[in-house]
Design a protein around this motif. Structure first.
Motif, PDB file in Angstrom:
ATOM      1  N   SER A 198       0.619  -1.189   0.131  1.00 32.49           N
ATOM      2  CA  SER A 198      -0.047   0.076   0.065  1.00 32.49           C
ATOM      3  C   SER A 198       0.823   1.327  -0.067  1.00 32.49           C
ATOM      4  CB  SER A 198      -0.903  -0.142   1.267  1.00 32.49           C
ATOM      5  OG  SER A 198      -0.099  -0.100   2.486  1.00 32.49           O
ATOM      6  N   TYR A 240      -5.710  15.166  -4.810  1.00 33.38           N
ATOM      7  CA  TYR A 240      -6.782  14.178  -4.807  1.00 33.38           C
ATOM      8  C   TYR A 240      -7.987  14.846  -4.173  1.00 33.38           C
ATOM      9  CZ  TYR A 240      -3.239  10.585  -5.055  1.00 33.38           C
ATOM     10  OH  TYR A 240      -1.936  10.024  -5.277  1.00 33.38           O
ATOM     11  N   ASP A 300      -8.831   6.216  -4.540  1.00 32.78           N
ATOM     12  CA  ASP A 300      -8.866   7.303  -5.399  1.00 32.78           C
ATOM     13  C   ASP A 300      -7.549   7.542  -6.388  1.00 32.78           C
ATOM     14  OD1 ASP A 300      -7.103   8.353  -3.603  1.00 32.78           O
ATOM     15  OD2 ASP A 300      -8.349  10.351  -3.007  1.00 32.78           O
ATOM     16  N   VAL A 305       8.656  16.756   4.700  1.00 29.62           N
ATOM     17  CA  VAL A 305       7.744  17.384   3.890  1.00 29.62           C
ATOM     18  C   VAL A 305       8.357  17.323   2.416  1.00 29.62           C
ATOM     19  CG1 VAL A 305       6.074  19.035   3.455  1.00 29.62           C
ATOM     20  CG2 VAL A 305       6.436  18.651   5.670  1.00 29.62           C
ATOM     21  N   LEU A 358       3.715   8.919  10.546  1.00 27.04           N
ATOM     22  CA  LEU A 358       5.109   9.167  10.371  1.00 27.04           C
ATOM     23  C   LEU A 358       5.201  10.725  11.305  1.00 27.04           C
ATOM     24  CD1 LEU A 358       7.792   8.514   8.599  1.00 27.04           C
ATOM     25  CD2 LEU A 358       7.278  10.592   7.576  1.00 27.04           C
ATOM     26  N   ASN A 401       0.992  19.834  -1.912  1.00 28.83           N
ATOM     27  CA  ASN A 401       0.227  18.678  -2.417  1.00 28.83           C
ATOM     28  C   ASN A 401      -1.116  18.595  -1.454  1.00 28.83           C
ATOM     29  OD1 ASN A 401       3.104  18.068  -2.823  1.00 28.83           O
ATOM     30  ND2 ASN A 401       2.266  16.764  -4.491  1.00 28.83           N
ATOM     31  N   VAL A 403       3.225   4.088  -1.653  1.00 30.40           N
ATOM     32  CA  VAL A 403       3.519   4.653  -2.884  1.00 30.40           C
ATOM     33  C   VAL A 403       5.052   4.620  -3.098  1.00 30.40           C
ATOM     34  CG1 VAL A 403       3.485   6.564  -4.287  1.00 30.40           C
ATOM     35  CG2 VAL A 403       1.281   5.929  -3.377  1.00 30.40           C
ATOM     36  N   ARG A 428      -4.306  16.201  -0.236  1.00 23.15           N
ATOM     37  CA  ARG A 428      -5.057  15.036  -0.019  1.00 23.15           C
ATOM     38  C   ARG A 428      -6.260  15.582   0.701  1.00 23.15           C
ATOM     39  NH1 ARG A 428      -1.716  14.217  -3.210  1.00 23.15           N
ATOM     40  NH2 ARG A 428      -0.242  12.476  -3.286  1.00 23.15           N
ATOM     41  N   TRP A 485      -8.645  13.917   3.301  1.00 18.96           N
ATOM     42  CA  TRP A 485      -8.637  13.128   4.414  1.00 18.96           C
ATOM     43  C   TRP A 485     -10.091  12.413   4.883  1.00 18.96           C
ATOM     44  CZ3 TRP A 485      -3.863  11.075   5.194  1.00 18.96           C
ATOM     45  CH2 TRP A 485      -2.803  11.707   4.880  1.00 18.96           C
ATOM     46  N   TYR A 514      14.994   8.375   4.767  1.00 16.28           N
ATOM     47  CA  TYR A 514      15.103   9.613   5.287  1.00 16.28           C
ATOM     48  C   TYR A 514      16.547   9.967   5.864  1.00 16.28           C
ATOM     49  CZ  TYR A 514      10.074   9.334   5.112  1.00 16.28           C
ATOM     50  OH  TYR A 514       8.912   8.900   4.637  1.00 16.28           O
ATOM     51  N   LYS A 535       3.443   6.064   6.698  1.00 16.43           N
ATOM     52  CA  LYS A 535       2.493   6.749   6.112  1.00 16.43           C
ATOM     53  C   LYS A 535       2.348   8.256   6.694  1.00 16.43           C
ATOM     54  CE  LYS A 535       1.320   3.331   3.395  1.00 16.43           C
ATOM     55  NZ  LYS A 535       0.550   2.444   4.146  1.00 16.43           N
ATOM     56  N   MET A 536       2.117   9.339   5.985  1.00 15.02           N
ATOM     57  CA  MET A 536       2.599  10.736   6.597  1.00 15.02           C
ATOM     58  C   MET A 536       1.997  11.161   7.864  1.00 15.02           C
ATOM     59  SD  MET A 536       2.091  14.733   5.146  1.00 15.02           S
ATOM     60  CE  MET A 536       0.291  14.747   5.188  1.00 15.02           C
ATOM     61  N   ARG A 550       8.934  13.544  -3.922  1.00 18.18           N
ATOM     62  CA  ARG A 550       8.744  12.237  -4.495  1.00 18.18           C
ATOM     63  C   ARG A 550       8.417  11.999  -5.785  1.00 18.18           C
ATOM     64  NH1 ARG A 550       2.901   9.685  -2.282  1.00 18.18           N
ATOM     65  NH2 ARG A 550       4.170   8.863  -0.516  1.00 18.18           N
TER      66      ARG A 550
END
Ligand code: NAD
Ligand code: TDX
Length: 340
Positions: free
Chosen positions: A85, A283, A126, A209, A196, A215, A87, A217, A219, A336, A192-193, A276
Motif C-alpha cells: 500500500s 486528490y 482514489d 515534507v 510518521l 500537495n 507509494v 489530499r 482525508w 530519510y 505513512k504521512m 517524491r
C-alpha cells in the motif's frame, strides 16, 4: 454472515474487523494475512480473544493456500484489503506490488467463483484516477473519471480494478469496488504521512515534507471508510464502483502544522526535502453516488479525527515503538537518512 477479510492485520482491514465483531454478534470473521512488514498480530490481539474470529497466515497470491482455505470454509462475503500500500515503496520495488495487488486479486476472485461466493468486495483507492490540478478546485473525481494512474502502486490498483470489472462483465461475478481517499486513524503504519509526522514530532526529529508541502489530499477518518465498505459489501449493486470521501481537502503543510499544534511541538521541526518522483498534486473525491444510493455520509470531522488519532498514538506507544525499533528502522534510515 461468514466474512473473509484479507489484509485484516493491516491498518484499514483491522479497523474493519473490529467494526464487524463489535456490531454484528451473529457474524463470524476469518482474516487471511501474510503478515508482511505492514501487518501484525499485535494489532489483532483483541479479536484473537473472540471465538467468532479466526486468523490464517497466508499469501493471497498463493493459489494453493487460498484454495485450501476455501475448501474448509463457506464464505458469504470476501473483502479484499490485502495489498502493498505504500507509494514510496512501489517506486523502489514495483514487482511485489504487481504480484500482491494484481495476481492476488485474481487468485481470490478465482477461488470465489469456484466456491460460488455471493459477494466479492475490492477495496480500491482514489489514486487510480491520477491527480487533479491545484488551480481547479471545482474538479472532483467521480466514478466516470478515466483511470490515469501515476505510480506503480496506483497502476497496480487500477489493474486490479479493471480485472474485477472484467470478471463481472464476463462471468457475471458479483463484485463491488470502493475507491476511497486518504485514510487516517488508529493502527496506521508509521511510514505513512500522518503517523510518521506524529511519531517523529514526539521524538523531536525533523518532519520530512516532500517538495513544498503544497500537495493536497482528501482525508477521511478510517471508521467512516469502514462504514462505507460494509454498506457497499452488503447493499451495493454488483458491477458498480462507489467513490468514498468526505470533502476534506488539506495541503500536506496544513496537516503537518495541525499535528504539531495538537502535540504542542514547534514548526521549526518541519524540514522540506526532495520531492517524491511523479508526486500526485491533488486528490478530491465526489461521494455523491454512495450518498444518494446507499445513504452513506462521513461522521467524523477532521479536527476531531486528528485529535483522536494523536491521542491514540500517545496511548499506544508500545505498538509503534516496536515497529520503529524492528525491520522498519532500516527502511527509515534508507528513505530519510539524507533527507531529514
Ligand atoms: P496496510 O499496508 O496497512 O495493510 C495491508 C495488509 O495486507 C497488511 O496486514 C499486510 O500484511 C497484508 N498483505 C500484504 N501483502 C499480502 C499478501 N500477498 N497476502 C496477504 N496479505 C497481504 O494497508 P492499508 O492502508 O490498510 O490499505 C488496505 C487497502 O486499502 C489497500 O488495498 C489499499 O490500497 C486500500 N486503500 C488504502 C487507503 C489509505 O489511505 N491507507 C486509502 C484507500 C484505499
Ligand atoms: O515523509 C513523507 N512526507 C510527505 O510529504 C511522506 C511519507 C509523505 N509525504 C506526502 C506525500 C503525499 O502527498 O504526504 C502525502 C501523503 O503521503 P502518504 O501517506 O504516503 O499517502 P499517499 O501517497 O497519498 O497514499 C495514501 O492514500 C491512498 C495511501 O498510502 C494509499 O495506500 C492509498 O491508496
Amino acid at each position: 454472515m461468514n466474512w473473509l477479510v484479507t489484509g485484516g492485520a493491516g491498518f484499514i482491514g483491522s479497523n474493519f474487523v473490529f467494526r464487524l465483531l463489535a456490531r454484528h454478534p451473529e457474524d463470524r470473521v476469518v482474516v487471511l494475512d501474510a503478515l508482511t512488514y505492514a501487518g501484525s498480530l499485535e494489532t489483532l490481539a483483541s479479536a484473537l480473544q473472540d471465538p467468532r474470529f479466526r486468523f490464517v497466515k497466508g499469501d493471497i497470491a498463493d493459489r494453493d493456500t487460498v484454495e485450501a482455505l476455501f475448501a474448509g470454509e463457506d464464505f458469504d462475503a470476501v473483502v479484499n484489503f490485502a495489498a502493498e500500500s505504500h507509494v514510496d515503496r512501489s517506486i523502489s520495488d514495483p514487482g511485489l506490488f504487481l504480484r500482491t495487488n494484481v495476481i492476488g486479486t485474481q487468485v481470490l476472485m478465482d477461488a470465489c467463483r469456484a466456491a460460488g461466493t455471493k459477494r466479492f468486495h475490492q477495496v480500491s483507492t482514489d489514486e487510480v484516477y491520477g491527480d487533479l490540478p491545484l488551480d481547479r478546485p471545482d474538479l472532483l473525481f467521480t466514478e466516470e473519471t478515466p483511470l490515469h494512474a501515476s505510480s506503480p502502486y496506483s497502476a497496480s490498483k487500477a489493474s486490479a480494478d479493471l480485472l474485477v470489472l472484467a470478471y463481472h462483465r464476463t462471468y457475471g461475478f458479483p463484485a463491488t469496488i470502493t475507491r476511497c481517499s486518504n485514510n487516517y486513524g488508529p493502527w496506521h503504519f508509521p511510514e505513512k504521512m500522518i503517523p510518521l509526522m506524529i511519531v517523529r514530532a514526539l521524538a523531536d526529529r525533523p518532519l520530512p515534507v516532500y517538495g513544498r508541502g503544497e500537495n493536497v489530499r482528501d482525508w477521511l477518518y478510517v471508521e467512516d471508510h469502514c462504514a462505507a465498505i460494509e454498506l457497499v459489501a452488503r447493499k451495493g449493486r454488483p458491477g458498480e464502483v462507489y467513490n468514498v470521501g468526505g470533502h476534506n481537502e488539506r495541503t500536506n503543510l496544513q496537516v503537518v502544522k495541525t499535528v504539531l499544534q495538537e502535540l504542542g511541538k514547534p514548526e521549526s521541526l518541519i524540514s522540506f526535502v526532495k520531492d517524491r518522483p511523479g508526486h500526485d498534486m491533488r486528490y478530491a473525491i465526489d461521494p455523491a453516488k454512495i450518498s444518494a444510493e446507499l445513504g452513506w455520509t462521513p461522521e467524523t470531522a477532521f479536527d476531531d479525527g486528528i485529535r483522536r488519532t494523536v491521542r491514540w498514538y500517545l496511548e499506544h506507544r508500545t505498538w509503534w515503538e516496536r515497529i520503529l525499533s524492528g525491520e522498519y528502522a532500516k527502511y527509515d534510515a534508507k528513505m530519510y537518512g539524507g533527507r531529514g
